[in-house]
Design an enzyme around this catalytic site. Structure first.
Site, PDB file in Angstrom:
ATOM      1  N   THR A  97       0.827  -1.214   0.000  1.00 13.05           N
ATOM      2  CA  THR A  97       0.000   0.000   0.000  1.00 13.05           C
ATOM      3  C   THR A  97       0.858   1.259   0.000  1.00 13.05           C
ATOM      4  O   THR A  97       0.534   2.241  -0.683  1.00 13.05           O
ATOM      5  CB  THR A  97      -0.936   0.004   1.226  1.00 13.05           C
ATOM      6  OG1 THR A  97      -1.823  -1.113   1.133  1.00 13.05           O
ATOM      7  CG2 THR A  97      -1.747   1.283   1.293  1.00 13.05           C
ATOM      8  N   SER A 314      46.117  -9.668  -4.819  1.00 12.99           N
ATOM      9  CA  SER A 314      46.542  -9.595  -3.425  1.00 12.99           C
ATOM     10  C   SER A 314      47.230  -8.277  -3.132  1.00 12.99           C
ATOM     11  O   SER A 314      47.937  -7.728  -3.978  1.00 12.99           O
ATOM     12  CB  SER A 314      47.489 -10.753  -3.102  1.00 12.99           C
ATOM     13  OG  SER A 314      48.014 -10.625  -1.794  1.00 12.99           O
ATOM     14  N   SER A 315      47.037  -7.808  -1.892  1.00 10.00           N
ATOM     15  CA  SER A 315      47.736  -6.598  -1.457  1.00 10.00           C
ATOM     16  C   SER A 315      49.074  -6.930  -0.825  1.00 10.00           C
ATOM     17  O   SER A 315      49.832  -6.030  -0.469  1.00 10.00           O
ATOM     18  CB  SER A 315      46.867  -5.855  -0.432  1.00 10.00           C
ATOM     19  OG  SER A 315      46.633  -6.689   0.712  1.00 10.00           O
ATOM     20  N   LYS A 320      50.005 -12.431  -7.774  1.00 10.17           N
ATOM     21  CA  LYS A 320      48.849 -13.314  -7.584  1.00 10.17           C
ATOM     22  C   LYS A 320      47.633 -12.744  -8.311  1.00 10.17           C
ATOM     23  O   LYS A 320      47.300 -11.570  -8.170  1.00 10.17           O
ATOM     24  CB  LYS A 320      48.540 -13.465  -6.101  1.00 10.17           C
ATOM     25  CG  LYS A 320      47.525 -14.561  -5.774  1.00 10.17           C
ATOM     26  CD  LYS A 320      47.481 -14.780  -4.256  1.00 10.17           C
ATOM     27  CE  LYS A 320      46.639 -15.993  -3.899  1.00 10.17           C
ATOM     28  NZ  LYS A 320      45.212 -15.738  -4.092  1.00 10.17           N
TER      29      LYS A 320
END
Length: 465
Positions: A97, A314-315, A320
């Protein structure tokens, strides 16, 4: 500020907004999820309001000028204007509604402006008496949901068709690459890499067909059924005309339901659609798991295929690269499967003549359609199309496995074949070398039986004709 009234009293509403007191109360009552009502659901509701205004004018219930103003306002909403005015939370009490009233008020106040009035001047255009004439939330909302779902099914089905085609192209590209087939994560029998991709294509083909067929289930509309499907307060001519007009504007094969009471109170059709979306999610998820496994490594894992490199993985670990697209698709699959459970619970929880939980069904169903379409598209474009195979790696793993021993069973029996496998494992030699050592068959028979390509086709490899 302007002052508006409802049955609970008066409230001040900001002058600059198009919504009114009913929407304001909904904002206060439902600070729940922060999710906005789907834009395509709002578009479908506005389309219904446009059709209703036009039909009501043709039947003499609305002045033409007033109806035209509502129709113009509805067209603007359908074109994406005033999106910031649809502010009610997607999860709300009241069976939708609040969303219906949000649309009614925005269209009314915009129509008032078009008639040179001031927002809130409901003597010109009233949200309920005019915009909502011959309607109820209970027939408008589920009909709009059906329309919105059909609109979203087509791009999903189209995306599945393109994905299927890409998988079939990889099937052909990898048709000559033989590798280890695996069951329960263990070496099993030889298989062609192309055959694996043919299975993925087959699964998506089924999903595509299911989605194509399920649209038929959504084509029954309950417009004119009003509160519970009996058609109270709706002109009989309006009931037939408004359904025809909505079909015309929506561009889909919508038809008036024979039993509007059934269509208003029962939400099983949405469970059915959601179930098929879940089936697609399952197939996409399984395929994505497989792609991650087959591309694992690349040197210390299976490494049979290479996925397109999309971003650094990856950090902390240089070089990777992760299988981010299949991972994202897996998460979409989990999300859709969870949404399917929510839809099923909401559908079975409706009581008597109405399901109060339609907003939850709408939110999850439409979101599932959108995220699945996006997932299918990115999986195809950013992953499947760019997959390459490492044929040398496939061959190396095959030669170092014992998968070919199964082909000896029809020739020497299961027990002796098991002995061959055990010797090969213990002595770290090939199945062929173990079979020759045990003299289980003449050398030419062993070579014929252990032909890996023959093992990827029906029949008994090496059986004399």
């Amino acid at each position: 500020m302007r002052v508006e009234k409802d049955l609970l009293g008066e409230r001040e509403v900001p002058l600059e907004v198009y919504y009114g007191i009913h929407t304001l109360r909904a904002l206060e009552n439902f600070p729940l999820s922060g999710y906005r009502v789907s834009a395509i659901l709002i578009k479908a509701i506005a389309l219904i309001k446009k059709a209703a205004a036009e039909v009501n004018a043709e039947l003499g219930y609305l002045p033409n000028e007033l109806a035209q103003a509502i129709m113009v306002a509805a067209d603007e909403v359908m074109d994406g204007k005033w999106r910031d005015q649809f502010v009610v939370d997607a999860l709300q009490g009241g069976a939708g509604t609040s969303t219906n009233m949000n649309v009614n008020e925005v269209l009314a106040n915009r129509a008032i402006e078009l008639l040179s009035g001031q927002r809130g001047e409901y003597s010109l255009v009233h949200p309920l008496n005019h915009v909502n004439m011959h309607q109820s939330t209970n027939d408008v909302y589920p009909t709009a949901l059906r329309i919105a779902a059909i609109w979203l099914l087509k791009p999903l089905s189209d995306g599945c068709a393109v994905l299927q085609e890409s998988l079939q192209e990889k099937e052909a590209e990898f048709a000559g690459i033989i590798k280890v087939g695996r069951t329960e994560m263990q070496d099993a029998v030889p298989i062609m890499l192309g055959q694996e991709f043919s299975a993925y294509a087959g699964a998506i083909a089924r999903d595509r067909w299911r989605l194509y067929k399920v649209e038929e289930r959504l084509r029954q509309a309950a417009l004119g059924g009003t509160a519970v499907g009996t058609g109270l307060n709706a002109d009989k001519k309006y009931i037939f005309m408004v359904n025809d007009r909505v079909r015309q504007y929506a561009g889909i094969g919508l038809a008036r339901a024979e039993n509007m009471i059934d269509v208003i109170q029962n939400a099983d059709v949405f469970v059915e659609v959601s179930g098929l979306l879940k089936a697609l999610a399952v197939n996409l998820g399984k395929m994505s798991h497989d792609l991650r496994l087959m591309s694992s490594g690349p040197r210390a894992g299976i490494g049979e295929i290479r996925l397109p490199e999309r971003q650094a993985g990856s950090s902390i670990m240089p070089g990777k690269v992760n299988p981010i697209i299949p991972e994202a698709v897996n998460q979409v699959a989990f999300h859709v499967m969870a949404s399917d459970m929510a839809i099923a619970m909401a559908a079975q929880s409706g009581q008597l003549e109405l399901n109060a939980f339609m907003p939850l069904i709408a939110h999850h169903l439409l979101e599932s359609l959108v995220v699945l379409t996006n997932a299918v598209n990115i999986l195809n474009e950013f992953c499947i199309q760019g997959i390459t195979a490492d044929n040398e790696r496939c061959t190396t793993l095959l030669n170092h496995s014992q998968v070919s021993v199964t082909a000896l069973v029809p020739h020497i029996g299961y027990d002796l074949a098991s002995k061959v496998a055990r010797i090969a494992m213990e002595q770290n030699i090939t199945v062929r070398e173990a079979a020759l050592q045990l003299s289980v068959l003449p050398e030419e028979r062993i070579d014929a039986a252990l032909n890996p390509r023959a093992m990827t086709r029906p029949g008994i490899a090496g059986m004399p004709k």
